[in-house]
Design an enzyme around this catalytic site. Structure first.
Site, mmCIF file in Angstrom:
data_model
loop_
_atom_site.group_PDB
_atom_site.id
_atom_site.type_symbol
_atom_site.label_atom_id
_atom_site.label_comp_id
_atom_site.label_asym_id
_atom_site.label_seq_id
_atom_site.Cartn_x
_atom_site.Cartn_y
_atom_site.Cartn_z
ATOM 1 N N ILE A 1 0.823 -1.218 0.000
ATOM 2 C CA ILE A 1 0.000 0.000 0.000
ATOM 3 C C ILE A 1 0.854 1.265 0.000
ATOM 4 O O ILE A 1 0.327 2.363 0.146
ATOM 5 C CB ILE A 1 -0.988 0.040 1.190
ATOM 6 C CG1 ILE A 1 -0.237 0.110 2.518
ATOM 7 C CG2 ILE A 1 -1.958 -1.139 1.135
ATOM 8 C CD1 ILE A 1 -1.123 0.473 3.708
ATOM 9 N N SER A 2 2.153 1.125 -0.194
ATOM 10 C CA SER A 2 3.045 2.283 -0.129
ATOM 11 C C SER A 2 3.116 3.025 -1.462
ATOM 12 O O SER A 2 3.475 2.435 -2.492
ATOM 13 C CB SER A 2 4.458 1.840 0.258
ATOM 14 O OG SER A 2 5.391 2.880 0.005
ATOM 15 N N PRO A 3 2.821 4.330 -1.466
ATOM 16 C CA PRO A 3 2.961 5.087 -2.716
ATOM 17 C C PRO A 3 4.405 5.181 -3.176
ATOM 18 O O PRO A 3 4.682 5.271 -4.374
ATOM 19 C CB PRO A 3 2.398 6.463 -2.366
ATOM 20 C CG PRO A 3 2.596 6.598 -0.894
ATOM 21 C CD PRO A 3 2.388 5.208 -0.347
ATOM 22 N N CYS B 1 6.713 2.818 -2.787
ATOM 23 C CA CYS B 1 7.024 1.566 -3.475
ATOM 24 C C CYS B 1 6.438 1.588 -4.890
ATOM 25 O O CYS B 1 7.079 1.134 -5.844
ATOM 26 C CB CYS B 1 6.476 0.377 -2.694
ATOM 27 S SG CYS B 1 7.344 0.039 -1.144
ATOM 28 N N TYR B 2 5.233 2.127 -5.016
ATOM 29 C CA TYR B 2 4.629 2.258 -6.339
ATOM 30 C C TYR B 2 5.518 3.082 -7.263
ATOM 31 O O TYR B 2 5.782 2.706 -8.415
ATOM 32 C CB TYR B 2 3.237 2.886 -6.234
ATOM 33 C CG TYR B 2 2.703 3.400 -7.542
ATOM 34 C CD1 TYR B 2 2.459 2.530 -8.607
ATOM 35 C CD2 TYR B 2 2.456 4.764 -7.736
ATOM 36 C CE1 TYR B 2 1.971 3.010 -9.824
ATOM 37 C CE2 TYR B 2 1.965 5.237 -8.944
ATOM 38 C CZ TYR B 2 1.725 4.363 -9.983
ATOM 39 O OH TYR B 2 1.255 4.836 -11.185
#
EC number: 5.99.1.4
Length: 198
Positions: A11-13, A15-16
């Site tokens: 759910i990490s932006p 990481c995205y």
């Protein structure tokens, strides 16, 4: 051959926004990657971090500036207020862990979950969404239903290993051979340089 432990949260932006750059770097240097999804909220609790919901408004306001800046710089779409966020990270993490056990290419799967959350308005805790993303990445959708016990065990162990290794946020990359640590998608260039011996 170098080996990279990649600690991440689905759910990490941040990481995205790492996109597929880690995989490109690893391929360029002949390095292998172990994906270690974990509960980043518990990681914050364990290492002195603050959950987003409890952060000072000025920090969250700055986050609202920085995410679109990076998304624009990287030419990646992003929704700053996803319809399904935050959601339970465990089911998608178990799917990644199960897929990794099969020996397939996990990078596109990880990116599929992150993109679903931050650009496609999909609920990555939903069983059907998980199956769809597994299939799109070339894995058996049935992995969503199998290996739950092992997935749960590994998911918890990843958190313990992260704390022991000095991880305090995501994305976090550790080169096993040198012990060098890199926190954040904006440190991937430094990881690249390190693997090149610079």
């Amino acid at each position: 051959m170098a080996h990279i432990d990649y600690y991440l949260a689905t759910i990490s932006p941040w990481c995205y926004l790492a996109g597929n750059r880690l995989e490109e770097i690893a391929q360029r240097h002949g390095a292998s990657v172990t994906y270690k999804p974990l509960d980043v909220l518990q990681l914050f609790d364990r290492t002195g971090g603050v959950r987003p919901a409890n952060r000072h408004p000025s920090r969250m306001e700055y986050r609202g500036y920085e995410l679109p800046r990076w998304a624009s710089h990287l030419q990646m779409p992003i929704n700053l207020k996803p319809a399904f966020w935050p959601v339970n990270m465990a089911p998608s993490s178990y799917a990644i862990i199960s897929a990794q056990e099969t020996g397939g290419d996990v990078g596109p799967l990880v990116q599929g979950f992150l993109r679903a959350c931050w650009a496609e308005e999909r609920d990555i805790s939903d069983d059907q969404v998980i199956r769809d993303i597994l299939g799109a990445a070339g894995f058996d959708p049935a992995l969503a239903d199998s290996g739950l016990f092992v997935g749960a065990e590994t998911y918890g162990r990843n958190l313990e290993q992260a704390v022991e290794a000095g991880v305090f946020g995501v994305p976090f990359y550790i080169v096993r051979e040198s012990g060098q640590r890199f926190w954040g998608q904006d440190r991937l260039d430094f990881l690249d340089r390190h693997l090149a011996g610079l």
